[in-house]
Design a protein around this motif. Structure first.
Motif, PDB file in Angstrom:
ATOM      1  N   THR A 182       0.849  -0.978   0.336  1.00 18.61           N
ATOM      2  CA  THR A 182       0.268   0.100   0.058  1.00 18.61           C
ATOM      3  C   THR A 182       0.603   1.422  -0.386  1.00 18.61           C
ATOM      4  O   THR A 182       0.163   2.238  -0.754  1.00 18.61           O
ATOM      5  N   GLY A 192     -10.333  -0.547  -8.254  1.00 14.97           N
ATOM      6  CA  GLY A 192     -10.763  -1.986  -8.419  1.00 14.97           C
ATOM      7  C   GLY A 192      -9.972  -3.746  -7.496  1.00 14.97           C
ATOM      8  O   GLY A 192      -9.324  -4.483  -8.190  1.00 14.97           O
ATOM      9  N   THR A 194      -8.248  -4.830  -4.778  1.00 17.75           N
ATOM     10  CA  THR A 194      -8.685  -4.637  -3.174  1.00 17.75           C
ATOM     11  C   THR A 194      -7.137  -5.797  -2.732  1.00 17.75           C
ATOM     12  O   THR A 194      -7.369  -5.052  -1.153  1.00 17.75           O
ATOM     13  N   THR A 196      -7.215  -7.771  -1.158  1.00 14.13           N
ATOM     14  CA  THR A 196      -7.369  -9.289  -0.563  1.00 14.13           C
ATOM     15  C   THR A 196      -8.041 -10.319  -0.950  1.00 14.13           C
ATOM     16  O   THR A 196      -7.914 -11.653  -0.941  1.00 14.13           O
ATOM     17  N   ASN A 197      -7.146 -10.088  -3.073  1.00  8.97           N
ATOM     18  CA  ASN A 197      -7.310 -11.473  -3.224  1.00  8.97           C
ATOM     19  C   ASN A 197      -6.249 -13.200  -2.753  1.00  8.97           C
ATOM     20  O   ASN A 197      -5.436 -12.425  -2.823  1.00  8.97           O
ATOM     21  N   GLU A 251      -3.641 -10.514  -8.945  1.00  5.95           N
ATOM     22  CA  GLU A 251      -4.658  -9.512  -9.743  1.00  5.95           C
ATOM     23  C   GLU A 251      -4.464  -8.335  -9.396  1.00  5.95           C
ATOM     24  O   GLU A 251      -4.604  -7.238 -11.345  1.00  5.95           O
ATOM     25  N   HIS A 255      -5.416  -6.855 -13.720  1.00  7.61           N
ATOM     26  CA  HIS A 255      -6.068  -5.417 -13.521  1.00  7.61           C
ATOM     27  C   HIS A 255      -5.370  -4.918 -14.361  1.00  7.61           C
ATOM     28  O   HIS A 255      -6.165  -4.026 -15.565  1.00  7.61           O
TER      29      HIS A 255
END
Length: 387
Positions: A182, A192, A194, A196-197, A251, A255
């Motif tokens: 982050t 889009g 997250t 958390t995937n 992810e 994306h």
């Protein structure tokens, strides 16, 4: 000898001895609330409550202690007050305070978070009235400043595994990784995404079967994370499975690559129903590959994640390389609009701008990790719009 005091004067403190070393030395005897380093005199003063009876060693050097004539230490620009709001001059040691801890923070967790910004030499943790604190000592001032800029005031999220059997250690690792990731994206993940995937394996379809292979897919998908295995399906040769090192990296790949054009084919990138790719002769294994980009400079690599662009960045170039040599190496993949050859920290790098994202993508997947005048070059997309 001076009268007993809360202040201890320490002699023979060499420049190789850092504040963290003194804190570690003194902590067993009581709480330390201030340290003032007197570098010009190879000395330091420290607040403590018990005086050791004999010389003790720090980093192989005997340091000598006596009571100071001072009863208190004032915090000025040359001192480090642990509970003070005054700022000291930047140095390679960070004082970290963590408020409202939901879970215990260990040295391992702190190392997981802070190592992304440079080489961490030492970590010392302690509990003060201000909360849980730690001293993080980096190898260089720049590394400490990078970590400070990214993490100061940062709220550390905790992303725990849903499978309880993986235990707290897995939660700690995820917590450190989440903070690091982050921070790399400036505190906010891309729209889009997250974070958390947990699905690591992707199914990639609509591949150009005449031009694609596992290594070219590796060159593209490794922009978004480390690759475990890649397998082109024998019964569906325009389909491939790509297993990433973790769910967040998968992810990012979904994306940024969904809809990208490669060899005149628009890629479809989705999550596979398979949790991983089984080791087999037809599955190319990249777990030990030195070409995986996220084994080092993790924060930098996350920061540079983007969808394919018209501009590629080439590094690890030979020192005497010319623009013509670079163009001869990559121009077969499209029309080059502009080039720039430059140097960063004594290392030659280049920017090559193509007419389209498709041409730049083809150049990247075809020429990343190839040899150019004896050097194995590295290619990524640049977020710059023009040169």
């Amino acid at each position: 000898m001076a009268e007993p005091s809360k202040v201890i004067h320490i002699r023979n403190v060499g420049h190789e001895i850092a504040e963290a070393d003194l804190l570690q030395l003194l902590q067993p005897f009581g709480n330390v609330s201030k340290i003032v380093m007197l570098r010009a005199k190879n000395q330091a003063s420290s607040l403590s409550v018990i005086l050791p009876a004999m010389p003790v060693a720090a980093r192989g050097r005997n340091v000598y202690m006596q009571f100071s004539s001072h009863q208190e230490l004032t915090t000025d620009q040359n001192s480090h007050g642990r509970n003070s709001d005054q700022e000291s001059e930047p140095n390679r040691i960070l004082l970290v305070t963590i408020h409202h801890m939901m879970y215990p923070i260990t040295v391992e967790v702190l190392h997981q978070v802070f190592k992304a910004y440079g080489y961490v030499e030492k970590i010392v943790t302690f509990q003060k009235s201000a909360g849980f604190q730690a001293l993080i000592q980096y190898q260089s001032l720049q590394e400490a400043m990078d970590a400070f800029g990214a993490l100061h005031g940062f709220h550390k999220p905790i992303i725990a595994y849903r499978t309880a059997s993986k235990g707290l250690s897995a939660s700690y690792a995820q917590m450190g990784r989440a903070a690091m990731i982050t921070a790399a994206f400036g505190g906010t993940l891309p729209p889009g995404v997250t974070g958390t995937n947990e699905r690591c394996t992707l199914i990639v379809s609509n591949l150009n079967t005449d031009k694609i292979n596992e290594d070219k897919l590796f060159n593209l998908f490794s922009l978004y994370g480390n690759i475990v295995r890649i397998k082109i399906l024998r019964n569906k040769p325009d389909h491939a499975l790509v297993e990433m090192a973790d769910g967040f990296q998968a992810e990012l790949a979904v994306h940024y690559l969904k809809g990208a054009v490669l060899f005149a084919k628009k890629l479809e990138v989705n999550y596979s129903k398979y949790p991983n790719i089984t080791s087999a002769p037809d599955a190319h294994d990249y777990t030990t590959s030195s070409l995986n980009r996220f084994n080092s400079n993790v924060i930098k690599n996350y920061r540079h994640c983007c969808a394919p662009t018209k501009m590629i960045h080439i590094s690890a170039l030979p020192q005497e390389i010319t623009e013509d040599a670079i163009l001869n190496h990559v121009s077969e993949h499209g029309s080059v609009v502009n080039t720039k050859l430059f140097e960063v920290n004594g290392k030659r790098q280049a920017l090559i701008q193509f007419e389209s994202e498709e041409e730049a993508t083809e150049a990247l997947v075809s020429k990343h990790a190839t040899s150019l005048e004896g050097n194995t070059i590295r290619i990524s997309f640049s977020q710059m719009q023009s040169i």
